[in-house]
Design a protein around this motif. Structure first.
Motif, PDB file in Angstrom:
ATOM      1  N   ILE A  34       0.732  -1.099   0.044  1.00  0.00           N
ATOM      2  CA  ILE A  34       0.176  -0.221   0.464  1.00  0.00           C
ATOM      3  C   ILE A  34       0.694   0.892  -0.110  1.00  0.00           C
ATOM      4  N   VAL A  35       0.474   2.488  -0.155  1.00  0.00           N
ATOM      5  CA  VAL A  35       0.971   3.947  -1.037  1.00  0.00           C
ATOM      6  C   VAL A  35       0.519   5.004  -0.490  1.00  0.00           C
ATOM      7  N   THR A  36       0.888   5.248   0.586  1.00  0.00           N
ATOM      8  CA  THR A  36       0.548   6.636   1.271  1.00  0.00           C
ATOM      9  C   THR A  36       1.175   7.504   0.666  1.00  0.00           C
ATOM     10  N   ASP A  37       0.378   8.571   1.466  1.00  0.00           N
ATOM     11  CA  ASP A  37       1.451  10.180   1.413  1.00  0.00           C
ATOM     12  C   ASP A  37       2.401  10.151   2.998  1.00  0.00           C
ATOM     13  N   GLN A  38       2.977  11.238   2.973  1.00  0.00           N
ATOM     14  CA  GLN A  38       3.618  11.128   4.410  1.00  0.00           C
ATOM     15  C   GLN A  38       2.566  11.552   5.280  1.00  0.00           C
ATOM     16  N   CYS A  39       2.230  11.032   5.807  1.00  0.00           N
ATOM     17  CA  CYS A  39       1.070  11.392   7.757  1.00  0.00           C
ATOM     18  C   CYS A  39       1.138  10.624   8.404  1.00  0.00           C
ATOM     19  N   LYS A  40       1.764  11.329  10.065  1.00  0.00           N
ATOM     20  CA  LYS A  40       1.854   9.903  10.643  1.00  0.00           C
ATOM     21  C   LYS A  40       0.570   9.217  11.134  1.00  0.00           C
ATOM     22  N   ALA A  41      -0.368  10.289  11.436  1.00  0.00           N
ATOM     23  CA  ALA A  41      -1.449   9.269  11.589  1.00  0.00           C
ATOM     24  C   ALA A  41      -1.745   8.498  10.360  1.00  0.00           C
ATOM     25  N   ILE A  42      -1.630   8.097   9.100  1.00  0.00           N
ATOM     26  CA  ILE A  42      -2.297   6.883   8.532  1.00  0.00           C
ATOM     27  C   ILE A  42      -1.004   6.471   8.445  1.00  0.00           C
ATOM     28  N   GLN A  43       0.433   6.497   9.007  1.00  0.00           N
ATOM     29  CA  GLN A  43       1.319   5.317   9.828  1.00  0.00           C
ATOM     30  C   GLN A  43       0.594   4.685  10.307  1.00  0.00           C
ATOM     31  N   VAL A  44       0.577   5.540  11.884  1.00  0.00           N
ATOM     32  CA  VAL A  44      -0.024   4.116  12.670  1.00  0.00           C
ATOM     33  C   VAL A  44      -1.535   3.480  12.546  1.00  0.00           C
ATOM     34  N   ALA A  45      -2.186   4.142  11.624  1.00  0.00           N
ATOM     35  CA  ALA A  45      -3.964   3.206  11.740  1.00  0.00           C
ATOM     36  C   ALA A  45      -3.146   1.476  10.537  1.00  0.00           C
ATOM     37  N   ILE A  46      -2.157   2.265   9.577  1.00  0.00           N
ATOM     38  CA  ILE A  46      -1.594   0.818   8.882  1.00  0.00           C
ATOM     39  C   ILE A  46      -1.032   0.434   9.359  1.00  0.00           C
ATOM     40  N   GLU A  47      -0.412   0.723  10.538  1.00  0.00           N
ATOM     41  CA  GLU A  47       0.210  -0.723  11.142  1.00  0.00           C
ATOM     42  C   GLU A  47      -0.766  -1.127  12.076  1.00  0.00           C
ATOM     43  N   ARG A  48      -1.876  -0.733  11.894  1.00  0.00           N
ATOM     44  CA  ARG A  48      -2.706  -1.593  12.615  1.00  0.00           C
ATOM     45  C   ARG A  48      -3.824  -1.997  12.286  1.00  0.00           C
ATOM     46  N   VAL A  49      -4.206  -1.668  11.440  1.00  0.00           N
ATOM     47  CA  VAL A  49      -5.319  -2.205   9.945  1.00  0.00           C
ATOM     48  C   VAL A  49      -4.696  -3.126   9.615  1.00  0.00           C
ATOM     49  N   PHE A  50      -3.561  -3.012   8.691  1.00  0.00           N
ATOM     50  CA  PHE A  50      -2.812  -3.839   7.951  1.00  0.00           C
ATOM     51  C   PHE A  50      -1.359  -4.171   8.414  1.00  0.00           C
ATOM     52  N   PRO A  51      -1.229  -5.090   9.465  1.00  0.00           N
ATOM     53  CA  PRO A  51       0.142  -5.502   9.776  1.00  0.00           C
ATOM     54  C   PRO A  51       0.659  -6.375   8.495  1.00  0.00           C
ATOM     55  N   CYS A  52      -0.053  -6.893   8.066  1.00  0.00           N
ATOM     56  CA  CYS A  52       0.884  -7.911   7.195  1.00  0.00           C
ATOM     57  C   CYS A  52       0.787  -7.493   5.894  1.00  0.00           C
ATOM     58  N   SER A  53       0.591  -5.967   5.581  1.00  0.00           N
ATOM     59  CA  SER A  53       1.530  -5.422   4.092  1.00  0.00           C
ATOM     60  C   SER A  53       2.269  -4.503   4.465  1.00  0.00           C
ATOM     61  N   GLN A  54       3.535  -4.764   2.868  1.00  0.00           N
ATOM     62  CA  GLN A  54       4.264  -3.702   2.565  1.00  0.00           C
ATOM     63  C   GLN A  54       3.843  -2.560   3.353  1.00  0.00           C
ATOM     64  N   HIS A  55       4.073  -1.443   3.294  1.00  0.00           N
ATOM     65  CA  HIS A  55       4.063   0.216   3.582  1.00  0.00           C
ATOM     66  C   HIS A  55       4.742   0.979   2.535  1.00  0.00           C
ATOM     67  N   ARG A  56       4.871   1.527   2.114  1.00  0.00           N
ATOM     68  CA  ARG A  56       5.535   2.825   1.279  1.00  0.00           C
ATOM     69  C   ARG A  56       5.219   4.009   1.790  1.00  0.00           C
ATOM     70  N   LEU A  57       5.775   5.159   1.263  1.00  0.00           N
ATOM     71  CA  LEU A  57       5.523   6.875   1.575  1.00  0.00           C
ATOM     72  C   LEU A  57       5.341   7.112  -0.186  1.00  0.00           C
ATOM     73  N   CYS A  58       4.731   7.598  -0.861  1.00  0.00           N
ATOM     74  CA  CYS A  58       4.876   8.471  -2.115  1.00  0.00           C
ATOM     75  C   CYS A  58       5.839   9.640  -2.007  1.00  0.00           C
ATOM     76  N   LEU A  59       6.907   8.786  -3.806  1.00  0.00           N
ATOM     77  CA  LEU A  59       8.057   9.583  -2.972  1.00  0.00           C
ATOM     78  C   LEU A  59       7.501  11.387  -3.822  1.00  0.00           C
TER      79      LEU A  59
END
Length: 670
Positions: free
Chosen positions: A329-354
């Protein structure tokens, strides 16, 4: 919290539906999909030798109806005139007749070709009495046929008179039209419109600014009810606060849910409309299809941008998709989004949009005295680092030279470097979702339909039109990949493998790699049992095409396990075989690449379940009267054109219409 979604549907018997000169059988499946099977129409005859016609036009119309039903295009061939200059003989052939001969000046980038040397045709002779007789018939094609996409063939793009008239009415009344106008819908939807999007744009005026509207809540509720009536697999969740006030909304239509089954490997969570120039608090879940086009997997309307809100949204989306996590999953650089992804999508590779990160450079570093030098160095460090150690060393040197050790933003970027720097993420599959072009494409998903000050009510009214245009774009790309091919640029057989397997857009990416082999030099280092190691020196070039620097990559070939690996990791990142591996394959004279090198997600011959969902975004599904009205108008416009050709036809048509009106009013014999 209110919830409305369904996972089962009642079985319905097949229904025979007549459409012009063809008929189809619709079946409602257990999962809410609408399957469509084409059925031969007794009204369309198969051409046989000996058939006689009164004019060349009659022959063409007869054979064209047959071609439309079967799913191929026509072209006129082998015309021969007599000594008197009159037509004596000609052929009507499949549009794929003949072999491709490139006339392009730039053979480095040839155009797609539809030619397959198909032999299907009819031969027609013309007698001295001007009778047109079919003398020979060849029905067998050497390629697949696609009846559902016949409208894309060149001879079938004639604009329907009802479409023309609607366009003229809009121009006369100065109706402002959006990027894909409403008259397309009123003409019966994209699948019934005999013109492409490019043709329509030639007739559509540019839209002005969209005004603020009222009635947002009612429009949203009505839209949800309408969509669930069309397909019970439409999903939505509404989040209310303790006092019954609307906080957040999420929805995804049946086609988007089904499409996720095929392209769940990579998604992008886009908050552009939430944070940029738009007032609409919209967030999008977007993926990439087999043509590299953007696909919508769900929408959210948010009242806040905190961690709790994103957790609710991600959890809602995950429930909608049956609990299936995205691989990446690709997202913008946002701390709130990063924390939410760690909790809801723990098995997904998370990347910040370059792209999102790099566009913040002026905001975050613009006030520094050496901003231009810092920007130039930072881009070089990010984009040109080949190895992790090289990146970290170059980053430290940049921080030290420009005294940036106390810059909080740069420090946070370095902390998160494994989630955005190309050298760290290139070993994970991202479907190529990292370039500036791709990011801009995601952000512009609803451009042309959403503008500054767009109200929710107006967005809902345009939503179906926007998604229909995406479906139409994919359908056109499917047609192009099905009926044309990009000519080969090398003599190697494995290029033909990819040409036959991949969609045209994906195959072009592979050909770009083949062209770049010109700048690669190969050295065979060693053999260790079944594993061969090669070193490929690649001359990287800048945007101006000039050589920039040399980079050495290592390629490993395991002949027992049929594995091909390169240290550039392009295949792992994009699913496209890189030029370094291609160079080795040529050196070893390899005829075919292993099956695992051809990804299923890029193939053009895969029947994907979501394509069976028809008319998901059309308003006619819940308005039979409107459907009947527009169908009748289309037929009446055609009758009027014919009736106006002569006084006799005009009188006959007027008399017939008057008689029908009298019967309809009195309900006699109807």
């Amino acid at each position: 919290m209110l919830c409305s979604h369904a996972y089962a549907s009642l079985w319905m018997p097949p229904v025979l539906r007549m459409e012009g000169s063809s008929s189809v059988i619709e079946k409602n499946t257990d999962d809410g999909l609408q399957e469509v099977e084409e059925v031969s129409d007794v009204n369309v005859l198969t051409p046989i030798a000996g058939m006689v016609f009164n004019s060349e036009k009659e022959v063409f119309e007869f054979y064209n109806r047959y071609a439309l039903q079967k799913g191929f295009g026509l072209t006129k061939r082998s015309t021969k005139n007599g000594d008197d200059g009159q037509l004596k003989y000609y052929s009507l052939a499949c549009a794929k007749v003949g072999k491709y001969v490139s006339k392009a000046k730039n053979s480095y980038n040839p155009r797609p070709s539809m030619k397959t040397a198909c032999k299907a045709k009819i031969n027609v002779s013309v007698s001295s009495e001007r009778k047109f007789t079919i003398t020979r018939v060849y029905l067998d094609h050497n390629h697949q046929l696609s009846p559902g996409k016949s409208r894309f063939f060149k001879r079938n793009k004639n604009k329907d008179s009802s479409v023309k008239r609607k366009r003229e009415e809009n121009e006369q009344t100065e109706v402002p039209l959006c990027k894909n106008s409403h008259f397309i819908v009123e003409a019966g939807g994209y699948e019934n419109l005999p013109v492409t999007g490019r043709d329509c744009r030639n007739y559509i005026a540019k839209a002005g600014q969209i005004r603020l509207g009222t009635g947002d809540a009612e429009a949203l509720r009505n839209y949800f009810c309408r969509m669930q009536k069309r397909n019970c697999n439409f999903f939505y969740l509404i989040d209310m606060d303790g006092e019954g006030r609307l906080r957040n909304v999420f929805w995804a239509d049946a086609r988007s849910r089904a499409a996720y089954e095929s392209f769940a490997d990579v998604i992008s969570f886009d908050t552009t409309y939430l944070t940029n120039k738009y007032d609409l608090p919209l967030t999008l879940f977007v993926g990439i299809n087999h043509h590299g086009q953007t696909m919508l997997f769900g929408c959210g309307l948010l009242s806040n941008e905190d961690t709790e809100t994103y957790i609710w949204l991600f959890s809602s989306w995950l429930e909608c998709m049956g609990g299936r996590y995205p691989n990446a999953i690709v997202t913008d650089q946002c701390k709130a989004i990063q924390v939410a992804i760690e909790r809801v999508f723990p098995c997904s590779q998370h990347r910040l949009c370059l792209w999102h990160i790099m566009r913040k450079l002026p905001e975050k570093l613009g006030g520094l005295s050496h901003y231009k030098a810092i920007k130039r160095t930072l881009k070089s460090v990010v984009y040109e680092s080949i190895e992790v150690a090289e990146f970290e060393e170059s980053w430290s040197r940049m921080i030290e030279e420009h005294n940036l050790d106390k810059n909080e933003w740069l420090n946070s970027l370095f902390t998160d470097r494994q989630q955005w720097v190309p050298v760290y993420v290139k070993s994970t599959f991202w479907a190529g979702m990292s370039t500036t072009q791709r990011s801009e494409g995601l952000n512009a998903f609803f451009d042309g339909y959403v503008g500054p000050k767009t109200s929710l009510k107006q967005f809902v009214e345009q939503y179906d039109n926007a998604l229909k245009s995406k479906v139409e774009k994919e359908t056109k790309a499917d047609f192009a990949s099905f009926h044309s091919s990009i000519p080969l640029i090398t003599g190697c057989h494995f290029e033909k493998q990819f040409q036959e397997a991949y969609t045209n857009d994906t195959f072009k990416l592979f050909q770009d790699e083949l062209r770049s082999m010109l700048f690669c030099n190969l050295v065979h280092l060693e053999d260790d049992g079944p594993i061969s190691k090669f070193q490929v020196t690649d001359i990287l070039r800048g945007k101006d095409g000039k050589p920039k620097r040399q980079v050495i990559y290592n390629v490993f070939v395991n002949e027992i396990d049929h594995e091909l690996k390169c240290s550039c990791h392009l295949f792992e990142f994009k699913g496209i075989l890189c030029r370094h591996v291609a160079k080795v394959l040529l050196e070893k004279n390899v005829a075919e690449v292993p099956p695992q090198c051809i990804l299923m997600r890029w193939r053009k011959d895969v029947k994907r379940r979501y394509t069976l969902i028809e008319n998901c975004y059309d308003d006619f599904g819940n308005n039979e009267q409107k459907l009947r009205y527009n169908t009748l108008c289309s037929h009446f416009h055609k009758a009027a054109e014919i009736g106006a050709q002569s006084s006799e036809k005009y009188v006959f048509l007027m008399k017939s219409v008057d008689e029908m009106i009298d019967k309809l009013i009195s309900d006699i014999n109807v």
